[in-house]
Scaffold this motif. Structure first.
Motif, mmCIF file in Angstrom:
data_model
loop_
_atom_site.group_PDB
_atom_site.id
_atom_site.type_symbol
_atom_site.label_atom_id
_atom_site.label_comp_id
_atom_site.label_asym_id
_atom_site.label_seq_id
_atom_site.Cartn_x
_atom_site.Cartn_y
_atom_site.Cartn_z
ATOM 1 N N ASN A 105 27.679 9.160 -72.838
ATOM 2 C CA ASN A 105 26.988 8.128 -72.400
ATOM 3 C C ASN A 105 27.274 6.936 -70.741
ATOM 4 O OD1 ASN A 105 26.708 4.652 -71.973
ATOM 5 N ND2 ASN A 105 28.669 4.403 -73.600
ATOM 6 N N VAL A 106 26.160 7.001 -69.583
ATOM 7 C CA VAL A 106 25.941 6.774 -68.795
ATOM 8 C C VAL A 106 26.724 5.286 -68.445
ATOM 9 C CG1 VAL A 106 24.939 7.030 -66.271
ATOM 10 C CG2 VAL A 106 24.586 8.885 -67.445
ATOM 11 N N THR A 107 27.464 5.073 -67.885
ATOM 12 C CA THR A 107 27.830 3.899 -68.140
ATOM 13 C C THR A 107 28.192 3.156 -66.242
ATOM 14 O OG1 THR A 107 29.625 2.085 -69.079
ATOM 15 C CG2 THR A 107 30.838 3.780 -67.567
ATOM 16 N N LEU A 108 28.171 1.459 -66.286
ATOM 17 C CA LEU A 108 28.102 1.046 -65.305
ATOM 18 C C LEU A 108 27.306 0.860 -64.557
ATOM 19 C CD1 LEU A 108 31.789 2.213 -64.148
ATOM 20 C CD2 LEU A 108 31.097 -0.051 -64.218
ATOM 21 N N CYS A 109 25.590 0.436 -65.155
ATOM 22 C CA CYS A 109 25.024 0.767 -64.874
ATOM 23 C C CYS A 109 24.118 -0.707 -65.005
ATOM 24 C CB CYS A 109 23.610 1.255 -65.955
ATOM 25 S SG CYS A 109 21.469 0.816 -65.428
ATOM 26 N N PHE A 110 23.971 -1.094 -63.075
ATOM 27 C CA PHE A 110 23.022 -2.069 -62.877
ATOM 28 C C PHE A 110 21.861 -2.667 -62.191
ATOM 29 C CE2 PHE A 110 26.955 -4.191 -64.016
ATOM 30 C CZ PHE A 110 28.651 -3.440 -63.414
ATOM 31 N N ASN A 111 20.948 -1.887 -62.702
ATOM 32 C CA ASN A 111 19.206 -1.834 -62.261
ATOM 33 C C ASN A 111 18.317 -0.726 -62.549
ATOM 34 O OD1 ASN A 111 18.613 0.501 -60.298
ATOM 35 N ND2 ASN A 111 20.004 -0.704 -58.481
ATOM 36 N N ALA A 112 17.663 -1.204 -62.691
ATOM 37 C CA ALA A 112 16.565 0.067 -63.538
ATOM 38 C C ALA A 112 16.316 1.462 -62.864
ATOM 39 C CB ALA A 112 15.233 -0.845 -63.745
ATOM 40 N N ASN A 113 16.616 1.859 -61.619
ATOM 41 C CA ASN A 113 16.349 2.590 -61.214
ATOM 42 C C ASN A 113 17.210 4.085 -61.364
ATOM 43 O OD1 ASN A 113 14.351 2.756 -59.635
ATOM 44 N ND2 ASN A 113 14.701 1.124 -57.818
ATOM 45 N N GLN A 114 19.116 2.685 -61.626
ATOM 46 C CA GLN A 114 19.964 3.754 -62.197
ATOM 47 C C GLN A 114 19.415 4.147 -63.354
ATOM 48 O OE1 GLN A 114 22.901 0.881 -61.693
ATOM 49 N NE2 GLN A 114 24.087 2.527 -59.980
ATOM 50 N N ALA A 115 19.347 3.704 -64.377
ATOM 51 C CA ALA A 115 18.076 3.353 -65.511
ATOM 52 C C ALA A 115 17.743 4.575 -66.048
ATOM 53 C CB ALA A 115 18.779 2.174 -66.372
ATOM 54 N N LEU A 116 16.902 5.005 -64.714
ATOM 55 C CA LEU A 116 15.772 5.694 -64.745
ATOM 56 C C LEU A 116 16.158 6.920 -64.326
ATOM 57 C CD1 LEU A 116 13.211 6.315 -65.495
ATOM 58 C CD2 LEU A 116 12.537 5.392 -62.520
ATOM 59 N N LEU A 117 17.736 6.810 -63.543
ATOM 60 C CA LEU A 117 17.670 8.300 -63.467
ATOM 61 C C LEU A 117 19.220 8.877 -64.156
ATOM 62 C CD1 LEU A 117 18.783 7.746 -59.321
ATOM 63 C CD2 LEU A 117 18.003 9.549 -59.872
ATOM 64 N N ALA A 118 19.327 8.001 -65.308
ATOM 65 C CA ALA A 118 20.289 8.489 -65.789
ATOM 66 C C ALA A 118 19.690 9.309 -67.430
ATOM 67 C CB ALA A 118 21.185 6.987 -66.773
ATOM 68 N N ALA A 119 18.496 8.851 -67.979
ATOM 69 C CA ALA A 119 17.350 8.932 -68.427
ATOM 70 C C ALA A 119 16.613 10.658 -68.155
ATOM 71 C CB ALA A 119 16.622 8.091 -68.180
ATOM 72 N N LYS A 120 16.850 10.206 -67.119
ATOM 73 C CA LYS A 120 15.939 12.001 -65.878
ATOM 74 C C LYS A 120 17.541 12.904 -66.156
ATOM 75 C CE LYS A 120 13.504 11.584 -62.281
ATOM 76 N NZ LYS A 120 11.978 12.780 -63.276
ATOM 77 N N ALA A 121 18.569 12.564 -65.922
ATOM 78 C CA ALA A 121 19.789 13.115 -66.395
ATOM 79 C C ALA A 121 20.149 13.683 -67.709
ATOM 80 C CB ALA A 121 20.569 12.868 -65.695
ATOM 81 N N GLY A 122 19.050 13.572 -68.770
ATOM 82 C CA GLY A 122 18.888 12.817 -70.070
ATOM 83 C C GLY A 122 20.770 12.853 -70.566
ATOM 84 N N ALA A 123 20.703 11.517 -70.444
ATOM 85 C CA ALA A 123 21.702 10.326 -70.605
ATOM 86 C C ALA A 123 21.825 10.569 -72.392
ATOM 87 C CB ALA A 123 21.830 9.599 -70.543
ATOM 88 N N THR A 124 22.343 10.343 -73.719
ATOM 89 C CA THR A 124 21.903 10.246 -74.491
ATOM 90 C C THR A 124 22.029 8.752 -74.474
ATOM 91 O OG1 THR A 124 24.039 11.678 -75.396
ATOM 92 C CG2 THR A 124 23.033 10.554 -77.268
ATOM 93 N N PHE A 125 23.136 8.230 -73.426
ATOM 94 C CA PHE A 125 23.226 6.428 -73.885
ATOM 95 C C PHE A 125 23.385 6.286 -72.348
ATOM 96 C CE2 PHE A 125 23.817 5.976 -78.454
ATOM 97 C CZ PHE A 125 24.650 6.734 -78.302
ATOM 98 N N VAL A 126 22.340 4.801 -72.009
ATOM 99 C CA VAL A 126 22.550 4.947 -70.786
ATOM 100 C C VAL A 126 23.436 2.747 -70.972
ATOM 101 C CG1 VAL A 126 20.434 3.709 -70.101
ATOM 102 C CG2 VAL A 126 21.811 3.427 -68.581
ATOM 103 N N SER A 127 24.128 2.276 -70.183
ATOM 104 C CA SER A 127 24.848 1.381 -70.432
ATOM 105 C C SER A 127 24.511 0.263 -69.237
ATOM 106 C CB SER A 127 26.607 1.412 -70.372
ATOM 107 O OG SER A 127 26.872 2.242 -71.770
ATOM 108 N N PRO A 128 23.772 -0.231 -69.012
ATOM 109 C CA PRO A 128 23.340 -1.701 -68.705
ATOM 110 C C PRO A 128 24.327 -2.900 -68.622
ATOM 111 C CG PRO A 128 21.904 -1.411 -69.630
ATOM 112 C CD PRO A 128 22.517 -0.185 -69.913
ATOM 113 N N PHE A 129 24.854 -3.225 -67.859
ATOM 114 C CA PHE A 129 26.541 -4.867 -68.200
ATOM 115 C C PHE A 129 25.683 -5.746 -68.162
ATOM 116 C CE2 PHE A 129 30.519 -2.032 -67.197
ATOM 117 C CZ PHE A 129 29.905 -0.969 -68.534
ATOM 118 N N ILE A 130 25.170 -6.344 -69.108
ATOM 119 C CA ILE A 130 24.748 -7.379 -68.626
ATOM 120 C C ILE A 130 25.624 -8.350 -68.818
ATOM 121 C CG2 ILE A 130 23.615 -9.367 -70.210
ATOM 122 C CD1 ILE A 130 23.149 -7.271 -72.270
ATOM 123 N N GLY A 131 26.642 -8.610 -68.811
ATOM 124 C CA GLY A 131 27.674 -9.806 -68.884
ATOM 125 C C GLY A 131 28.322 -9.967 -66.908
#
Ligand code: G3P
Length: 218
Positions: A105-131
């Motif tokens: 679970n790749v955590t402390l995600c705050f923008n879409a590019n970070q999430a894209l990198l987590a997915a490219k790194a094969g993450a099972t989950f990526v945790s974007p922090f809404i609040g």
């Protein structure tokens, strides 16, 4: 949508797990500190209570340390999910750990590019922090929308969007409308999802009318 509970409070987890509605648990170093529990003992207990993914976060900040901590945490139970921060070293660790068959679970995600990198790194989950984005005057739900749109553009991006840092019942509803795969929800918000004043009012009226019949079902 899968519901995870965002806490390390074992008693809360036990109570909520009894509803059959819990698909997993997320913890983080702050939640572990708040629990006052031994980290590995708490994670072992939680993994016993909830068979779904249980996130346990590494404390190391460089890849080698993350890998050794992750392999120690993975020994606790099969459903341990290693949580790594969205940093260069975290992504390197993610790539290696998922390659070894571990859930990450790749955590402390705050923008879409970070999430894209987590997915490219094969993450099972990526945790974007809404609040926390909302707290900073930005739009946390927009991030969920952007990640959903990006991930849906590419078949090979199989990472689940784990909506995190949830502060309100509306965060859950909106994340579900967008199509987040998982919401990790603080216990109080999870309980609040169930409540509606008209449900309570309607049940009181049903029970009052039933009492008038003088009948019993069993
Ligand atoms: O555990 C990850 C995330 O849900 C924590 O969010 O902002 O409530 O500390 P926050």
């Amino acid at each position: 949508m899968k519901f995870f509970v965002d806490t390390a409070d074992v008693n809360e987890i036990k109570e909520l797990a009894a509803t059959g509605l819990l698909d997993g648990v997320t913890t983080n170093p702050s939640l572990i500190a708040k629990s006052g529990r031994d980290f590995k003992e708490a994670i072992a207990e939680i993994c016993e209570i909830v068979p779904g993914p249980v996130s346990a976060e590494v404390a190391a900040t460089e890849t080698a340390g993350m890998l050794s901590e992750a392999r120690e945490l993975a020994k606790i139970a099969k459903n341990v999910t290693i949580k790594v921060p969205l940093t260069f070293d975290g992504l390197r660790a993610c790539k290696e750990l998922t390659g070894d068959g571990l859930m990450v679970n790749v955590t402390l995600c705050f923008n879409a590019n970070q999430a894209l990198l987590a997915a490219k790194a094969g993450a099972t989950f990526v945790s974007p922090f809404i609040g926390r984005l909302d707290d900073a005057g930005q739009d946390g739900m927009l991030l969920i929308r952007e990640i959903r749109q990006i991930f849906d553009n590419y078949q090979d991006l199989t990472t689940d969007i784990l909506a995190a840092s949830i502060r309100t019942v509306n965060h859950v509803r909106e994340a579900a409308l967008i199509g987040a795969d998982v919401a990790t929800i603080p216990p109080g918000i999870l309980r609040a999802l169930i409540k509606h004043p008209l449900t309570d009012k309607g049940l009181d009226a049903f029970l009052a009318d039933w009492a008038k019949t003088g009948q019993k079902i069993v």
